[in-house]
Design an enzyme around this catalytic site. Structure first.
Site, PDB file in Angstrom:
ATOM      1  CE  LYS A 126      11.415  -5.140  13.190  1.00 23.15           C
ATOM      2  NZ  LYS A 126      10.503  -6.052  12.628  1.00 23.15           N
ATOM      3  CG  ASP A 166       8.184  -5.535  14.971  1.00 21.45           C
ATOM      4  OD1 ASP A 166       8.335  -6.426  14.210  1.00 21.45           O
ATOM      5  OD2 ASP A 166       8.586  -5.361  16.201  1.00 21.45           O
TER       6      ASP A 166
HETATM    7  P1  NDP Z   1       1.445  -6.376  18.598  1.00 19.71           P
HETATM    8  O1  NDP Z   1       2.122  -5.059  19.313  1.00 19.71           O
HETATM    9  O2  NDP Z   1       0.538  -6.445  17.863  1.00 19.71           O
HETATM   10  O3  NDP Z   1       1.643  -7.587  19.880  1.00 19.71           O
HETATM   11  C1  NDP Z   1       2.398  -8.095  20.719  1.00 19.71           C
HETATM   12  C2  NDP Z   1       2.059  -8.954  21.723  1.00 19.71           C
HETATM   13  O4  NDP Z   1       3.208  -9.340  22.436  1.00 19.71           O
HETATM   14  C3  NDP Z   1       1.118  -8.168  22.632  1.00 19.71           C
HETATM   15  O5  NDP Z   1       0.373  -9.200  23.166  1.00 19.71           O
HETATM   16  C4  NDP Z   1       2.272  -7.936  23.779  1.00 19.71           C
HETATM   17  O6  NDP Z   1       1.562  -7.513  25.138  1.00 19.71           O
HETATM   18  C5  NDP Z   1       3.084  -8.902  23.836  1.00 19.71           C
HETATM   19  N1  NDP Z   1       4.575  -8.270  24.123  1.00 19.71           N
HETATM   20  C6  NDP Z   1       5.012  -7.388  23.830  1.00 19.71           C
HETATM   21  N2  NDP Z   1       6.271  -7.047  24.270  1.00 19.71           N
HETATM   22  C7  NDP Z   1       6.204  -8.052  25.225  1.00 19.71           C
HETATM   23  C8  NDP Z   1       7.178  -8.299  26.313  1.00 19.71           C
HETATM   24  N3  NDP Z   1       8.188  -7.695  26.573  1.00 19.71           N
HETATM   25  N4  NDP Z   1       6.888  -9.174  27.241  1.00 19.71           N
HETATM   26  C9  NDP Z   1       5.569  -9.708  27.272  1.00 19.71           C
HETATM   27  N5  NDP Z   1       4.765  -9.544  26.200  1.00 19.71           N
HETATM   28  C10 NDP Z   1       4.875  -8.854  25.480  1.00 19.71           C
HETATM   29  O7  NDP Z   1       2.932  -6.857  18.007  1.00 19.71           O
HETATM   30  P2  NDP Z   1       3.182  -8.124  16.676  1.00 19.71           P
HETATM   31  O8  NDP Z   1       2.133  -9.374  17.174  1.00 19.71           O
HETATM   32  O9  NDP Z   1       3.319  -7.391  15.435  1.00 19.71           O
HETATM   33  O10 NDP Z   1       4.674  -8.705  16.983  1.00 19.71           O
HETATM   34  C11 NDP Z   1       4.859  -9.843  17.623  1.00 19.71           C
HETATM   35  C12 NDP Z   1       6.104 -10.369  17.266  1.00 19.71           C
HETATM   36  O11 NDP Z   1       6.054 -10.801  16.016  1.00 19.71           O
HETATM   37  C13 NDP Z   1       7.400  -9.576  17.584  1.00 19.71           C
HETATM   38  O12 NDP Z   1       8.414 -10.400  17.836  1.00 19.71           O
HETATM   39  C14 NDP Z   1       7.537  -9.056  16.098  1.00 19.71           C
HETATM   40  O13 NDP Z   1       8.889  -8.527  15.721  1.00 19.71           O
HETATM   41  C15 NDP Z   1       6.949 -10.126  15.242  1.00 19.71           C
HETATM   42  N6  NDP Z   1       6.643 -10.012  13.790  1.00 19.71           N
HETATM   43  C16 NDP Z   1       5.691  -9.049  13.726  1.00 19.71           C
HETATM   44  C17 NDP Z   1       5.205  -9.082  12.492  1.00 19.71           C
HETATM   45  C18 NDP Z   1       4.022  -8.321  11.829  1.00 19.71           C
HETATM   46  O14 NDP Z   1       3.584  -8.372  10.508  1.00 19.71           O
HETATM   47  N7  NDP Z   1       3.493  -7.711  12.571  1.00 19.71           N
HETATM   48  C19 NDP Z   1       5.930  -9.985  11.231  1.00 19.71           C
HETATM   49  C20 NDP Z   1       6.701 -10.869  11.494  1.00 19.71           C
HETATM   50  C21 NDP Z   1       7.274 -10.987  13.195  1.00 19.71           C
HETATM   51  P3  NDP Z   1       0.582  -6.155  25.521  1.00 19.71           P
HETATM   52  O15 NDP Z   1      -0.502  -6.267  24.828  1.00 19.71           O
HETATM   53  O16 NDP Z   1       0.534  -6.346  26.809  1.00 19.71           O
HETATM   54  O17 NDP Z   1       1.491  -5.235  24.896  1.00 19.71           O
HETATM   55  O1  2IT Z   2       9.375  -8.870  11.508  1.00 19.12           O
HETATM   56  C1  2IT Z   2       8.827  -8.457  10.642  1.00 19.12           C
HETATM   57  O2  2IT Z   2       9.308  -9.283   9.460  1.00 19.12           O
HETATM   58  C2  2IT Z   2       7.796  -7.620  10.339  1.00 19.12           C
HETATM   59  N1  2IT Z   2       7.512  -6.779  11.620  1.00 19.12           N
HETATM   60  C3  2IT Z   2       7.252  -7.176   9.077  1.00 19.12           C
HETATM   61  C4  2IT Z   2       7.913  -6.188   8.291  1.00 19.12           C
HETATM   62  C5  2IT Z   2       7.270  -5.744   7.193  1.00 19.12           C
HETATM   63  O3  2IT Z   2       8.003  -4.812   6.349  1.00 19.12           O
HETATM   64  O4  2IT Z   2       6.083  -5.996   6.763  1.00 19.12           O
END
Ligand code: NDP
Ligand code: 2IT
Length: 444
Positions: A126, A166
């Site tokens: 990561k 992420d």
């Molecule tokens: P994005 O940046 O696309 O979206 C994040 C969302 O969460 C936004 O709505 C954001 O609000 C909100 N957010 C982020 N940080 C905070 C905080 N500290 N407090 C409150 N709200 C918060 O990220 P992802 O959707 O990609 O990721 C979301 C979660 O999923 C994370 O935990 C990530 O690690 C996990 N994840 C992501 C994957 C992926 O493929 N993208 C895969 C597996 C897990 P705002 O719009 O205001 O910033």
């Molecule tokens: O938390 C996660 O699994 C991710 N942000 C996606 C990682 C990836 O390599 O697609």
């Protein structure tokens, strides 16, 4: 002292000020107690757990970049290459002001077991930076991404370490980083996933984490005599994971009534308008305060609060430790039957315990959000064979992976007398493959 307790104590002592990392390690090692007990002598002799909790390598670097007014800023970049026992390091890059080494280590540690559970050959890693893309111009984001990659490119490659998106890292950032990598290394290769479709990205990667979350939730409910269709669902977040979780939940006949961002949340009793959220958050990068313009009957609230809305299924999809014990108590009181994590470690340890003790079906993120990284691995396969697969082909594989993953963790939990405990099932099943590979490869 018990071997597990010894290792937890060392992690806390040797990694001060990293509470999220301690939490992630503790949660995994607690689940592994029965496995460790069976093999304690061999594991101790080989310092197996010490090797598991120490990253193979962690890289920290300076990221200077120039804003539109000519001012220089300096951020900190990180890449933690945690474990390569079963494949090259794989995991996303988080861009958020809260990023520090402890957060990247917790995410990298979780990623080891998640990636193992996908059944695909990917190790855990990561990275990220404390850079905040919010409020920056495209040129500023590009300047940051280029500077970040000018250092990161020395440590990654299509067969060594393959970052992805992420929080804060989406298609725009991946594009800028890919361009810089290609320029500096002179290589057009699958070094990043989540790429644009015109330069090697995979169909369905954008949707994969959210869709996968619903595929595994649907399978778990089915195995407990329930149907996702007709259920009321609450979602937190409104980013990549949340948007496609909402979209698939609706396609499967559920009603999604909430979503949130870092400043507030929306309750739409008629069902969230996902197209509106995509326009507000994905296209225009605005706040959810805009949502009422699309849906006058919806309510917008400042702060946090989605878990106070009664639901059958809760899907936390924003960030770590966003669902607390008080939230869990409210969810149980309001009749929730299942909680499945879309984000990484969004439920606090106390809240997880409470939900499980109250008989709520609980899927931990390393199982339920594995669809994103699994589809990243499918993107790597397509890049290697220089081919593109259709949306339906990738989506069908994603679904198969998530359904298999559910049965794998269910079986592991049963094997250790913990039927229905998917936290233990995921940690044990994820660990088994990694430990086997580590043992066969000797002390490295
Ligand atoms: P994005 O940046 O696309 O979206 C994040 C969302 O969460 C936004 O709505 C954001 O609000 C909100 N957010 C982020 N940080 C905070 C905080 N500290 N407090 C409150 N709200 C918060 O990220 P992802 O959707 O990609 O990721 C979301 C979660 O999923 C994370 O935990 C990530 O690690 C996990 N994840 C992501 C994957 C992926 O493929 N993208 C895969 C597996 C897990 P705002 O719009 O205001 O910033
Ligand atoms: O938390 C996660 O699994 C991710 N942000 C996606 C990682 C990836 O390599 O697609």
């Amino acid at each position: 002292m018990d071997y597990v307790d010894e290792v937890i104590a060392r992690v806390v002592k040797e990694n001060p000020n990293e509470p999220e990392f301690h939490q992630a390690v503790r949660e995994v090692l607690e689940s592994l107690r029965p496995v460790v007990k069976e093999h304690e002598d061999a594991y101790r002799r080989d310092a197996l757990l010490e090797r598991l909790v120490n990253p193979e390598r962690q890289i920290k670097f300076r990221v200077p970049w120039i804003d539109d007014n000519g001012q220089v800023h300096v951020n900190t970049g990180y890449r933690v290459q945690f474990n390569s026992a079963i494949g090259p390091y794989k995991g996303g890059l988080r861009l958020h002001p809260s990023v520090n080494l402890g957060i990247i280590k917790f995410l990298g540690f979780e990623q080891i077991f998640k990636n193992s559970l996908t059944g695909l050959p990917i190790g855990g890693g990561k990275g990220g930076s404390d850079f905040d893309p919010k409020g920056k111009s495209d040129r500023e984001v590009m300047a940051f991404c280029q500077s970040f990659m000018s250092e990161l490119c020395k440590y990654i490659g299509a067969d060594t370490d393959i970052p992805a998106g992420d929080i804060g890292t989406g298609a725009r950032e991946i594009g800028y980083m890919f361009g810089e990598y290609k320029k500096l290394r002179g290589l057009f290769e699958g070094v990043l996933t989540g790429k644009g479709l015109s330069y090697g990205g995979s169909l369905a990667r954008t949707e994969a984490t959210g869709y996968g979350l619903l595929y595994i939730t649907e399978e778990m409910l089915k195995c407990h005599g329930q149907d996702i269709a007709g259920k009321t669902v609450t979602v937190s977040g409104s980013g990549n994971v949340a948007i496609y979780a909402m979209e698939k939940a609706q396609q499967l006949g559920a009603k999604v009534v909430t979503c949130s961002d870092s400043t507030g949340w929306v309750y739409d009793p008629d069902g969230i308008d996902v197209a509106a959220v995509k326009e507000i958050k994905e296209a225009n990068r605005l706040r959810l305060t805009e949502y009422k313009k699309y849906r006058p009957n919806a309510q917008y609230f400042e702060g946090r609060g989605v878990w106070r809305i009664p639901c059958d299924v809760a899907l936390p999809c924003a960030t770590q430790n966003e669902l607390t014990l008080a939230d869990a108590e409210l969810l149980v009181k309001n009749g929730v039957i299942a909680v499945a994590e879309g984000a990484n470690m969004p439920t606090t340890s106390e809240a997880t315990d409470y939900l499980q003790k109250n008989g709520i079906l609980f899927l931990p993120g390393k199982a339920s959000n594995a669809g994103g990284v699994a589809t990243s691995a499918l993107e790597m396969s397509q890049n290697s064979e220089r081919l593109h697969w259709s949306f339906d082909q990738v989506d069908a594989q994603l679904k198969e992976i998530m359904v298999d993953l559910y049965h794998h963790i269910d079986e592991a939990a049963k094997r250790y007398g913990e039927e229905g405990n998917y936290v233990d099932g995921a940690n044990i099943a994820g660990f088994e493959k990694v430990v086997d590979a580590m043992t066969m490869q000797g002390i490295v």
